[in-house]
Scaffold this motif. Structure first.
Motif, PDB file in Angstrom:
ATOM      1  N   ALA A   1      -4.873   6.664  -2.482  1.00 31.90           N
ATOM      2  CA  ALA A   1      -4.273   5.448  -1.937  1.00 31.90           C
ATOM      3  C   ALA A   1      -4.233   4.388  -3.031  1.00 31.90           C
ATOM      4  O   ALA A   1      -5.187   4.241  -3.799  1.00 31.90           O
ATOM      5  CB  ALA A   1      -5.063   4.952  -0.732  1.00 31.90           C
ATOM      6  N   LEU A   2      -3.131   3.686  -3.090  1.00 34.46           N
ATOM      7  CA  LEU A   2      -2.913   2.689  -4.128  1.00 34.46           C
ATOM      8  C   LEU A   2      -2.290   1.449  -3.515  1.00 34.46           C
ATOM      9  O   LEU A   2      -1.379   1.544  -2.690  1.00 34.46           O
ATOM     10  CB  LEU A   2      -2.007   3.271  -5.222  1.00 34.46           C
ATOM     11  CG  LEU A   2      -1.548   2.360  -6.367  1.00 34.46           C
ATOM     12  CD1 LEU A   2      -1.366   3.183  -7.643  1.00 34.46           C
ATOM     13  CD2 LEU A   2      -0.223   1.670  -6.043  1.00 34.46           C
ATOM     14  N   SER A   3      -2.777   0.294  -3.911  1.00 37.10           N
ATOM     15  CA  SER A   3      -2.168  -0.967  -3.534  1.00 37.10           C
ATOM     16  C   SER A   3      -1.741  -1.672  -4.814  1.00 37.10           C
ATOM     17  O   SER A   3      -2.541  -1.807  -5.742  1.00 37.10           O
ATOM     18  CB  SER A   3      -3.184  -1.833  -2.765  1.00 37.10           C
ATOM     19  OG  SER A   3      -2.642  -3.110  -2.467  1.00 37.10           O
TER      20      SER A   3
ATOM     21  N   ILE B   1      -7.074   1.290  -6.395  1.00 37.44           N
ATOM     22  CA  ILE B   1      -6.900   2.724  -6.155  1.00 37.44           C
ATOM     23  C   ILE B   1      -8.161   3.270  -5.509  1.00 37.44           C
ATOM     24  O   ILE B   1      -9.276   2.992  -5.957  1.00 37.44           O
ATOM     25  CB  ILE B   1      -6.611   3.481  -7.472  1.00 37.44           C
ATOM     26  CG1 ILE B   1      -5.266   3.034  -8.056  1.00 37.44           C
ATOM     27  CG2 ILE B   1      -6.631   4.993  -7.254  1.00 37.44           C
ATOM     28  CD1 ILE B   1      -4.964   3.607  -9.432  1.00 37.44           C
ATOM     29  N   GLN B   2      -7.976   4.041  -4.450  1.00 41.86           N
ATOM     30  CA  GLN B   2      -9.107   4.743  -3.826  1.00 41.86           C
ATOM     31  C   GLN B   2      -8.754   6.219  -3.703  1.00 41.86           C
ATOM     32  O   GLN B   2      -7.717   6.579  -3.144  1.00 41.86           O
ATOM     33  CB  GLN B   2      -9.434   4.173  -2.444  1.00 41.86           C
ATOM     34  CG  GLN B   2     -10.595   4.901  -1.755  1.00 41.86           C
ATOM     35  CD  GLN B   2     -11.016   4.250  -0.458  1.00 41.86           C
ATOM     36  OE1 GLN B   2     -10.944   3.030  -0.309  1.00 41.86           O
ATOM     37  NE2 GLN B   2     -11.481   5.047   0.494  1.00 41.86           N
TER      38      GLN B   2
ATOM     39  N   ILE C   1       0.209   5.678   0.054  1.00 45.02           N
ATOM     40  CA  ILE C   1      -0.814   6.708   0.255  1.00 45.02           C
ATOM     41  C   ILE C   1      -0.217   8.094   0.071  1.00 45.02           C
ATOM     42  O   ILE C   1       0.945   8.342   0.437  1.00 45.02           O
ATOM     43  CB  ILE C   1      -1.490   6.579   1.638  1.00 45.02           C
ATOM     44  CG1 ILE C   1      -2.742   7.456   1.696  1.00 45.02           C
ATOM     45  CG2 ILE C   1      -0.532   6.904   2.786  1.00 45.02           C
ATOM     46  CD1 ILE C   1      -3.696   7.097   2.825  1.00 45.02           C
TER      47      ILE C   1
ATOM     48  N   GLU D   1     -10.073  -2.747   1.154  1.00 40.03           N
ATOM     49  CA  GLU D   1      -9.789  -3.996   0.446  1.00 40.03           C
ATOM     50  C   GLU D   1     -11.108  -4.622   0.024  1.00 40.03           C
ATOM     51  O   GLU D   1     -11.698  -5.444   0.721  1.00 40.03           O
ATOM     52  CB  GLU D   1      -8.989  -4.947   1.338  1.00 40.03           C
ATOM     53  CG  GLU D   1      -8.420  -6.144   0.584  1.00 40.03           C
ATOM     54  CD  GLU D   1      -7.569  -7.035   1.468  1.00 40.03           C
ATOM     55  OE1 GLU D   1      -8.145  -7.918   2.123  1.00 40.03           O
ATOM     56  OE2 GLU D   1      -6.340  -6.840   1.505  1.00 40.03           O
TER      57      GLU D   1
ATOM     58  N   GLU E   1      -7.659   1.516   6.838  1.00 36.89           N
ATOM     59  CA  GLU E   1      -8.431   0.545   6.054  1.00 36.89           C
ATOM     60  C   GLU E   1      -9.664   1.176   5.418  1.00 36.89           C
ATOM     61  O   GLU E   1     -10.242   0.615   4.478  1.00 36.89           O
ATOM     62  CB  GLU E   1      -8.836  -0.646   6.931  1.00 36.89           C
ATOM     63  CG  GLU E   1      -9.824  -0.332   8.039  1.00 36.89           C
ATOM     64  CD  GLU E   1      -9.213   0.360   9.250  1.00 36.89           C
ATOM     65  OE1 GLU E   1      -9.967   0.770  10.146  1.00 36.89           O
ATOM     66  OE2 GLU E   1      -7.967   0.489   9.289  1.00 36.89           O
TER      67      GLU E   1
ATOM     68  N   LEU F   1      -8.130   3.007   2.188  1.00 35.34           N
ATOM     69  CA  LEU F   1      -7.785   2.038   1.144  1.00 35.34           C
ATOM     70  C   LEU F   1      -8.526   0.755   1.471  1.00 35.34           C
ATOM     71  O   LEU F   1      -8.012  -0.147   2.127  1.00 35.34           O
ATOM     72  CB  LEU F   1      -6.274   1.806   1.081  1.00 35.34           C
ATOM     73  CG  LEU F   1      -5.811   0.875  -0.042  1.00 35.34           C
ATOM     74  CD1 LEU F   1      -6.213   1.418  -1.415  1.00 35.34           C
ATOM     75  CD2 LEU F   1      -4.304   0.682  -0.004  1.00 35.34           C
TER      76      LEU F   1
ATOM     77  N   PRO G   1       0.804  -1.222   0.000  1.00 33.02           N
ATOM     78  CA  PRO G   1       0.000   0.000   0.000  1.00 33.02           C
ATOM     79  C   PRO G   1       0.842   1.280   0.000  1.00 33.02           C
ATOM     80  O   PRO G   1       1.846   1.385   0.701  1.00 33.02           O
ATOM     81  CB  PRO G   1      -0.788  -0.117   1.303  1.00 33.02           C
ATOM     82  CG  PRO G   1       0.141  -0.862   2.223  1.00 33.02           C
ATOM     83  CD  PRO G   1       0.954  -1.790   1.358  1.00 33.02           C
TER      84      PRO G   1
END
Length: 445
Positions: free
Chosen positions: A166-168, A153-154, A55, A138, A133, A136, A53
């Motif tokens: 935010a990116l994972s 991506i959020q 951010i 899940e 959480e 971002l 993650p």
């Protein structure tokens, strides 16, 4: 010099509510090739079957009045996925532990959200972030690395007009050096510019094992050891420790001047953290301990890899000694071990590593008495600008990774007093964290 890194919060933890829309899949804006691409043998190693993650926080920009960061970034995302079309596919398992990418335009997962909180309410923007959480999420179907979206991506609008991005990312597909290339491309498109970076380069065959494989180097970072302690801590906690210029200078004064002057800040700080952490763990003096330094190897090849290469291209430079020696010898002992380990990483080392992966079945790196550290201070995450200016905080969101919680990150940071320094994100069992924090101070006093 005390570090003033109090583990006890000075105020109640921040709680806020995030309203999310249903996750959607964003595909490339125009048709892209449907094909199967093979990942490299570095990509396929077991230790990076995780999602990492990142951010970014951005303040309100009055000049962008009426401009929606969610729509702006979503539209730019579909365009950025055209050159980076494999990211819109899915990682599949091939034979013999190898991994493939099904380039099928299925899309990356995108979440639009709003939060009833302002940037000011966060106080100092540093990990661990409250309600992370929620920033971002899940979403179902986004877990894991096989057959799941490669990116999640959020974008969350904040009550003050700022927002978080935010990116994972699926680590089997790319590393920090690769994902930042994509993020810069995405940001430049969002800001209304044509991408100025070199185009993405696949070329994963450059890190495929030789035929036949030839393991020519010692790879202490992948030795499979048995943990004899019979204790598996589960109550890991995270904390950030700030090291400004004053703290770094104080650590350097623990070293002979000629060694201090010839050593990087990363080497000096990592040596210090390793020594303090090992003392806090109170291991048997004869136990082996390892510091695994994530080393970007893009420029270690001859010729260097193409600039736009966004696959995994790193080695874990392994410094190995006993707990007794590390904690009783002067600090320069640890520093010398780390510098020597990093200095061994070259072109042949990487080819030998790829060969090791296929001969040993893509092993997990050594986790017994090991700590893994990644320096992101020069990665450029804070410079990612979607048109709202540079990030107030930008980079890795938390310590730990997957099933291996003992991962530390160095993140560039400006504290509340305006001092630029390094934030070290640390993950340790809760009782050990308190001892570790005390060791940081005691070693200097």
């Amino acid at each position: 010099m005390a570090f003033s890194n109090n583990l006890e919060p000075s105020s109640p933890p921040l709680v806020f509510t995030v309203h999310r829309k249903e996750p959607e899949l964003v595909a490339p804006a125009t048709p892209t090739p449907h094909e199967i691409k093979q990942l490299s043998d570095i990509d396929a190693q077991s230790g990076i079957h995780v999602n990492i993650p990142v951010i970014q926080f951005y303040s309100n920009d009055p000049s962008n009045e009426g401009k929606d960061p969610v729509k702006t970034i979503r539209d730019a995302l579909s365009r950025a996925l055209v050159p980076y079309y494999p990211l819109a596919g899915r990682v599949r398992e091939g034979s013999g532990g190898k991994l493939l990418v099904d380039c099928n335009e299925e899309g990356v997962m995108f979440i639009e959200a709003d939060a009833d909180v302002t940037l000011e309410q966060f106080g100092e923007l540093k990990s661990p972030f409250p309600c992370f959480e929620e920033l971002l999420y899940e979403a179902p179907g986004s877990e894991g690395v096989i057959n799941s979206p490669i990116l999640l991506i959020q974008v969350t609008r904040l009550k003050c007009g700022g927002f978080s991005f935010a990116l994972s990312f699926n680590h089997t597909m790319t590393d920090g050096g690769g994902v930042i290339l994509f993020m810069y491309t995405l940001a430049q498109i969002a800001a209304g510019h044509e991408p100025s970076l070199p185009p993405p380069v696949w070329r994963r065959e450059l890190l495929i094992a030789r035929d036949p494989p030839q393991v020519t180097q010692s790879h202490h970072e992948y030795e499979q050891l048995t943990d004899t302690s019979n204790v598996v801590p589960t109550d890991f906690t995270q904390h950030s420790f700030f090291f400004g210029p004053a703290q770094i200078d104080t650590i350097r004064r623990l070293l002979p001047n000629h060694i201090s002057q010839s050593s990087s800040t990363f080497e000096v700080l990592t040596s210090y953290i390793w020594r303090c952490r090992t003392k806090a763990l109170q291991l048997d003096p004869e136990e082996d301990v390892r510091m695994l330094c994530v080393t970007n190897t893009r420029d270690k090849f001859n010729p260097p890899l193409p600039v736009g290469y966004y696959g995994n291209c790193f080695a874990l430079a392994a410094a190995v000694t006993t707990a007794g020696k590390l904690t009783t010898e002067p600090l320069e002992y640890a520093l010398d071990l780390i510098k020597n380990a990093i200095g061994k990483i070259n072109d042949e080392y990487m080819h030998s590593l790829a060969d090791l992966m296929v001969t040993k079945g893509f092993p997990l790196f050594t986790i017994v008495n090991s700590i893994l550290v990644l320096d992101t201070t020069e990665a450029g995450f804070r410079d990612v600008d979607f048109g709202w200016g540079k990030a107030l905080y930008g980079g890795i969101a938390k310590a730990g990774a997957g099933a291996f919680p003992s991962v530390n990150f160095h993140v560039p940071y400006k504290n509340s007093e305006g001092v630029e320094g390094i934030l070290v994100l640390v993950s340790l069992p809760s009782p050990i964290m308190k001892i570790f924090a005390k060791e940081l101070d005691d070693m200097l006093n």
